[in-house]
Structures are given as C-alpha cells and as structure tokens.
Design a protein around this motif. Structure first.
Motif: not given
Length: 265
Positions: A45-46, A70-73, A81-82, A124-126
């Motif tokens: 994705a990146q 941003k949420p993924y980063e 991280r949670d 991102f979904h994967h």
C-alpha cells in the motif's frame, strides 16, 4: 484457481522452490510468516501511495492521501499501538472522500489514479485481515526490515529518470505475482481458516500484477517486453538463491553450518 494462476505462472520465470514451501509450512514458521505477510501488505500500500504522490497527484491531493492513511501509519510506527482499538475503529470515518486531482505536469496522471487507489484500499484491507488473524492467535505485530528480495528487486531499477517509473511498476508486478503464486502454494498446507483466507486473496493479487504491468506499458514510449524479461530473470535469481533469513518473499532457506558439519540436509 488454475484459471486465475495461469497468467501468473506464465509471467513468472520460475516456481517457488520446494525448500521454501517446506520451511513455510513448518508450524514453527507460522508466526514469522504471518508477521512478514502483514508487513508486506502494508508495504504494498505504501509503495502505491508513493508512486501516486510522486507522479500522479497534485500537492494538495498527495496530502489528502497521507491524511487518509494516517491511522495505518500511526498504528505501525507508534510503540504503544493498540490492535483492538485499531481494528474496532469506525472505518467509515476514514473513507477517502477527497476529490483527488491529477498532477497537471504528468501526462498519464489520471490513468494511474483509479487502479492505484483501488490497489491501496485492497492492500490496507488485507493488512487488517492478516492483523485480525494474528490477534486471534495471540501473535503480536512487529515491524520487519525489508528482506533481500525487495531490496534486490529495487536495486535493478534503472537510474535513468525517464524509465524509473516504468521499472518500479514492473517490479511491482513481479512482487504481486510472486505473492499470488505463494498464496496458492501455501494454501494446501495451512489450517482451514488460513487456507481459505489465502485462496480468497488470489483474485485481487492476480489483478494487481496485471494492473501494474498495463501501467508500465502505458507510461513507456517503447515496448517493455525486453525490460519485463530482464527483471523477470533477476526476480527468478533472487527466488532461487539461498537466503539466510526467512521471509514471505525470501529465496531458498540456507543450510545451517552446524547441519552441514553433521552431514545433514
């Protein structure tokens, strides 16, 4: 499955060695396999995001793409991280709603945006799917440095500015095709849940490699067949070579020195 894999096998210059499959199917490798797979989905994705921001989007649209991701980063790079909070977030609030504008200075900008945005969303979904599987199995997420394969492939990208994008797109095609091939190779040896999941990934991954290849030809003023063949040969060399580290895209597991000293294989 065979119909989906036919173009993948025709594209790749070699099959995954049996030695890698044996190492990957070993129960002791499962945690490492899933963690690396999770990282691979994120990096895919990146990579697509980088290509969009570098070539296809205007400055404001590039920033909108970063905000969306941003949420993924934050999840990946924050030490505290949670996983449960990340997986339980309201994804609808994080929809990419910005009207992305093409870079007016790049002829093929508008052609790159739809397929690469679709790819980013799927990767991102994967990533989230693998993360959820890991969480259910009490496997902690870890950041993993790029292996020899990814660095090796990028090392073959030309330094000629005119052809860099072409080469990066071809490299992307090989990475996606190899992922697809390995999902199919591994599926029969995994537990029912993982096997079903890996088979489910085949359709999108097969399309990803074809999308990358079409875009590579689109942005090139010359036929890319010779370059595809060259990078394909290099990719096969990396896959067939011995690797000290085990990764989702690594080569053949190297025989440990202590085993060689004992005459074991």
């Amino acid at each position: 499955m065979q119909q989906l894999l036919a173009p993948v096998h025709a594209f790749l210059r070699c099959e995954t060695p049996r030695t890698w499959i044996e190492a990957a199917r070993d129960p002791s490798s499962l945690n490492e396999l899933l963690i690396d797979h999770c990282n691979c989905e994120l990096k895919a994705a990146q990579t697509a995001m980088f290509l969009l921001r570098r070539y296809a989007l205007d400055k404001d649209s590039g920033q909108s793409l970063l905000t969306w991701a941003k949420p993924y980063e934050e999840f990946v790079y924050l030490k505290d991280r949670d996983i449960e909070q990340f997986l339980a977030r309201d994804v609808k609030k994080n929809e990419l709603v910005a009207n992305l504008q093409p870079n007016p200075h790049f002829t093929y900008a508008q052609d790159l945006i739809p397929p690469l945005i679709r790819l980013i969303k799927e990767e991102f979904h994967h990533f989230e799917q693998v993360l959820e599987l890991m969480h259910a199995r009490n496997i902690s997420y870890q950041n993993i440095r790029a292996g020899r394969y990814a660095k090796g492939m990028m090392g073959f990208v030309t330094t000629h500015e005119k052809h860099i994008l072409r080469d990066k797109l071809i490299v992307g095609a090989y990475i996606e095709a190899r992922s697809c091939e390995r999902f199919a190779k591994l599926a029969p040896y995994l537990d029912a849940e993982l096997s079903k999941f890996y088979v489910s990934l085949l359709r999108s991954e097969a399309r990803h490699f074809e999308d990358y290849l079409k875009l590579a030809q689109l942005v090139s003023s010359e036929d890319i067949s010779e370059r595809v063949a060259y990078l394909g040969e290099r990719e096969a060399e990396l896959i067939l070579a011995m690797d000290e580290e085990f990764h989702f895209h690594s080569g053949q597991p190297a025989i440990k020195e202590e085993c060689m000293a004992q005459g074991l294989s």
